[in-house]
Scaffold this motif. Structure first.
Motif, PDB file in Angstrom:
ATOM      1  N   ASP A  74       3.792  -9.298  -6.487  1.00 38.77           N
ATOM      2  CA  ASP A  74       3.008  -8.061  -5.885  1.00 38.77           C
ATOM      3  C   ASP A  74       4.510  -6.933  -6.214  1.00 38.77           C
ATOM      4  O   ASP A  74       3.619  -5.620  -6.941  1.00 38.77           O
ATOM      5  N   LYS A  75       5.017  -7.319  -5.662  1.00 38.73           N
ATOM      6  CA  LYS A  75       6.075  -6.173  -6.369  1.00 38.73           C
ATOM      7  C   LYS A  75       6.383  -6.337  -7.380  1.00 38.73           C
ATOM      8  O   LYS A  75       6.517  -4.354  -7.849  1.00 38.73           O
ATOM      9  N   ILE A  76       6.630  -7.308  -8.786  1.00 39.61           N
ATOM     10  CA  ILE A  76       7.054  -6.831  -9.595  1.00 39.61           C
ATOM     11  C   ILE A  76       5.198  -6.141 -10.620  1.00 39.61           C
ATOM     12  O   ILE A  76       6.033  -5.313 -10.981  1.00 39.61           O
ATOM     13  N   LEU A  77       4.313  -6.752 -10.180  1.00 40.70           N
ATOM     14  CA  LEU A  77       3.104  -6.073 -10.568  1.00 40.70           C
ATOM     15  C   LEU A  77       3.569  -4.539  -9.831  1.00 40.70           C
ATOM     16  O   LEU A  77       3.290  -3.269 -11.377  1.00 40.70           O
ATOM     17  N   GLU A  78       3.548  -4.244  -9.169  1.00 42.70           N
ATOM     18  CA  GLU A  78       3.808  -2.406  -8.521  1.00 42.70           C
ATOM     19  C   GLU A  78       4.848  -1.972  -9.014  1.00 42.70           C
ATOM     20  O   GLU A  78       5.150  -1.062  -9.488  1.00 42.70           O
ATOM     21  N   ILE A 328      -5.144   0.290   0.662  1.00 44.57           N
ATOM     22  CA  ILE A 328      -4.923  -0.901   1.694  1.00 44.57           C
ATOM     23  C   ILE A 328      -3.919  -1.377   0.875  1.00 44.57           C
ATOM     24  O   ILE A 328      -2.815  -2.115   0.911  1.00 44.57           O
ATOM     25  N   ARG A 329      -3.963  -0.907  -0.951  1.00 45.44           N
ATOM     26  CA  ARG A 329      -3.117  -1.768  -1.214  1.00 45.44           C
ATOM     27  C   ARG A 329      -1.729  -1.377  -1.399  1.00 45.44           C
ATOM     28  O   ARG A 329      -0.667  -1.845  -1.560  1.00 45.44           O
ATOM     29  N   GLU A 330      -1.655   0.654  -0.900  1.00 50.78           N
ATOM     30  CA  GLU A 330       0.001   0.737  -1.359  1.00 50.78           C
ATOM     31  C   GLU A 330       0.015  -0.139   0.355  1.00 50.78           C
ATOM     32  O   GLU A 330       1.243  -0.256   0.289  1.00 50.78           O
ATOM     33  N   LEU A 331      -0.496  -0.433   1.402  1.00 50.64           N
ATOM     34  CA  LEU A 331      -0.007  -0.750   2.167  1.00 50.64           C
ATOM     35  C   LEU A 331       0.429  -2.359   2.613  1.00 50.64           C
ATOM     36  O   LEU A 331       1.240  -3.314   2.767  1.00 50.64           O
ATOM     37  N   GLY A 333       1.735  -3.153  -0.791  1.00 53.58           N
ATOM     38  CA  GLY A 333       3.052  -2.899  -0.991  1.00 53.58           C
ATOM     39  C   GLY A 333       3.950  -2.885  -0.223  1.00 53.58           C
ATOM     40  O   GLY A 333       4.965  -3.428  -0.074  1.00 53.58           O
ATOM     41  N   VAL A 334       3.892  -1.478   0.431  1.00 50.38           N
ATOM     42  CA  VAL A 334       4.827  -1.328   2.092  1.00 50.38           C
ATOM     43  C   VAL A 334       5.547  -2.774   2.697  1.00 50.38           C
ATOM     44  O   VAL A 334       6.349  -2.491   2.577  1.00 50.38           O
ATOM     45  N   ASN A 336       4.982  -5.802   1.736  1.00 56.59           N
ATOM     46  CA  ASN A 336       6.031  -6.554   1.263  1.00 56.59           C
ATOM     47  C   ASN A 336       7.645  -6.353   1.114  1.00 56.59           C
ATOM     48  O   ASN A 336       8.572  -7.169   0.878  1.00 56.59           O
ATOM     49  N   ARG A 337       7.298  -5.181   0.922  1.00 62.36           N
ATOM     50  CA  ARG A 337       8.589  -4.576   0.564  1.00 62.36           C
ATOM     51  C   ARG A 337       9.170  -3.920   1.735  1.00 62.36           C
ATOM     52  O   ARG A 337      10.914  -5.427   2.406  1.00 62.36           O
ATOM     53  N   VAL A 338       9.342  -4.500   2.909  1.00 67.45           N
ATOM     54  CA  VAL A 338       9.373  -4.596   4.581  1.00 67.45           C
ATOM     55  C   VAL A 338       9.627  -6.007   4.328  1.00 67.45           C
ATOM     56  O   VAL A 338      11.065  -6.231   5.344  1.00 67.45           O
ATOM     57  N   LEU A 339       9.042  -7.297   4.352  1.00 65.99           N
ATOM     58  CA  LEU A 339       9.274  -8.400   4.207  1.00 65.99           C
ATOM     59  C   LEU A 339      10.148  -8.970   3.320  1.00 65.99           C
ATOM     60  O   LEU A 339      11.179  -9.656   3.767  1.00 65.99           O
ATOM     61  N   ALA A 340      10.683  -8.331   2.216  1.00 64.77           N
ATOM     62  CA  ALA A 340      12.202  -8.634   1.342  1.00 64.77           C
ATOM     63  C   ALA A 340      12.451  -8.533   2.115  1.00 64.77           C
ATOM     64  O   ALA A 340      13.745  -9.228   1.827  1.00 64.77           O
ATOM     65  N   PHE A 341      13.197  -6.924   2.788  1.00 62.35           N
ATOM     66  CA  PHE A 341      13.990  -6.659   2.935  1.00 62.35           C
ATOM     67  C   PHE A 341      14.334  -7.358   4.516  1.00 62.35           C
ATOM     68  O   PHE A 341      15.644  -7.694   4.094  1.00 62.35           O
TER      69      PHE A 341
END
Ligand code: ADP
Ligand code: MG
Length: 462
Positions: A74-78, A328-331, A333-334, A336-341
């Motif tokens: 997801d993140k890579i695509l973003e 929702i796509r942005e949501l 993405g956000v 995923n970012r939080v979880l990666a962190f």
């Protein structure tokens, strides 16, 4: 059920227009994921092939691929979308383990995003976008209930037209419809953009008979993002005939668009009236309650799938939901970012952590328009906008003009002809030339590279 021989009719579209600088993208991976994840995983990914709307990335093994897909896709695509907005999916090819072409098959992926076996198939249904994981809220309940009805065959609206802004779940719903009825029907699922590629390719190969046949065979025809036909006369013509012949034989048609039929620009009136002739339903922006539900469901999915324990407090979840305002796509993405962190830092997150993470994310997804690019580029080079758009060919004007076209192609989702029009009605071939020239220069010439990077950061910051 009628089976279509996809291989025979298959048309593989290749758009040779390489604009990505992989090294630059790798750097952004490093920044986003941190050195540890980068060196163990992402550094080993290579760019194998670049198309207008997707990339083929090379990875060393199957295991490696599955890991990347499940954790980082997801993140890579973003991130790659940040470099080239027209990209909408990623496919993988295993480079060392097996030299033969080895793309991920539709059912093989366990999670996320749009990876499909585009080469073998027109029907690119994604098994992860189904009714079971489409969460109902006030903003989408009408669209959802009519989508289900179409599947149950209890009521027939023809066509069913679903409209709404980006990232609100249109493609997800269309996919869900396709999946749920594909066993009993000959389902065709295609984006309007792909439809056009196949159309053009068939014209070039003098193979229109097959094209017409192929699309008119379906008993359920699902077409995504129909607004794409805007301004494309011959495509509209073909679409109109396909549409009519499907209606004549009683096929169900389902369409999505970013706006209502009447609001479509540069689309023939007769098409608009056909599109509006069944049922038009819209999906609105999600409310807080739906956003929270979606976050909780996503967390659950990840926990189940990866046996990973995730704790986000309700407070943090509400915070993420309320800060993510557009779609929702942005949501996701956000989230995923939080979880990666939290994975990397192995800690439960506080609102303060989230604030920091989100500040970055929201900066990245500020909307970039052609107008904005033109303004920033002309300011940057200290020339007037009128001069930059004029027909004068002097280099101090021509270069900035080309840079602006190049950035418009890379950073917005506008098509080449659309960009041409925004530059005082230039032809799309002029835009192609500009993109090629600047891509080449930005590799060869340090000054150019520096300029482009500075302009990009201005675009992202402002
Ligand atoms: P659109 O086609 O309208 O731009 P998508 O269908 O691609 O939007 O949705 C964007 C992302 O949000 C996808 O990952 C999709 O699965 C997810 N999504 C959208 N709506 C919902 C929903 N109601 N429940 C769960 N996921 C959703
Ligand atoms: Mg979509």
């Amino acid at each position: 059920m009628e089976k279509i021989n996809n291989k025979k009719n298959n048309v593989y579209i290749s758009e040779e227009e390489n604009t990505l600088n992989w090294e630059e993208i790798q750097n952004s991976f490093k920044k986003t994921f941190g050195t540890e994840i980068f060196t163990s995983w992402l550094q080993k990914i290579s760019l194998e092939k670049e198309y207008n709307d997707y990339l083929i990335l090379g990875v060393p093994t199957r295991f490696f691929r599955d890991w990347i897909v499940s954790r980082y896709l997801d993140k890579i695509l973003e991130l790659v979308k940040g470099f080239k907005l027209s990209l909408n999916r990623i496919e993988f090819k295993i480079i060392e383990e097996n030299k033969s072409q080895d793309f991920i098959k539709i059912n093989e992926i366990s999670k996320v995003t749009e990876i499909k076996d585009s080469i073998l198939n027109y029907n690119r249904l994604n098994s992860n976008l189904n009714f079971e994981n489409f969460i109902q809220g006030k903003s989408n309940e009408i669209a959802l209930s009519h989508s289900r009805k179409v599947c149950e065959n209890s009521v027939r609206y023809n066509p069913l037209y679903i409209c709404g802004g980006v990232g609100l779940g249109k493609t997800h719903l269309l996919n869900a419809i396709g999946l749920s009825i594909q066993n009993d029907n000959n389902v065709m699922f295609i984006s309007a953009e792909r439809f056009m590629y196949h159309f053009i390719k068939s014209i070039k190969k003098n193979d229109m008979v097959n094209f017409k046949d192929f699309f008119r065979k379906s008993s359920v025809f699902i077409i995504d993002d129909i607004q794409f036909i805007s301004g494309k006369e011959s495509l509209q013509e073909e679409f109109f005939h396909t549409f009519n012949s499907l209606m004549d034989k009683g096929s169900q048609i389902i369409i999505s668009a970013d706006r209502a039929p009447a609001k479509l620009e540069r689309v023939q009136d007769r098409i608009k009236s056909r599109l509006a002739g069944g049922l038009v339903v819209d999906i609105e922006a999600p409310d807080l309650e739906l956003k929270i539900k979606i976050i909780k469901r996503k967390i659950e999915e990840i926990q189940n799938q990866f046996k990973e324990h995730i704790t986000l407090s309700d407070e943090v979840i509400s915070y993420i939901a309320s800060e993510s305002k557009t779609n929702i796509r942005e949501l996701i993405g956000v989230l995923n970012r939080v979880l990666a962190f939290s994975r990397v830092h192995k800690k439960d997150l506080t609102i303060a952590d989230c604030k920091n993470i989100l500040k970055d994310v929201f900066n990245q997804i500020r909307i970039i328009t052609v107008d904005k690019i033109q303004n920033i580029v002309s300011n940057y080079f200290n020339i007037s906008l009128t001069d930059m758009l004029s027909q004068r060919r002097a280099r101090p004007l021509a270069r900035p003009r080309q840079i602006a076209m190049y950035l418009a192609k890379k950073m917005t989702s506008r098509s080449l002809p659309e960009i041409g029009r925004r530059f005082a009605n230039r032809d799309h071939t002029t835009v192609i030339h500009a993109v090629k020239t600047i891509s080449r220069l930005s590799e060869q010439d340090d000054e150019m590279k520096k300029n482009i990077n500075q302009i990009k950061s201005l675009l992202i910051e402002q």
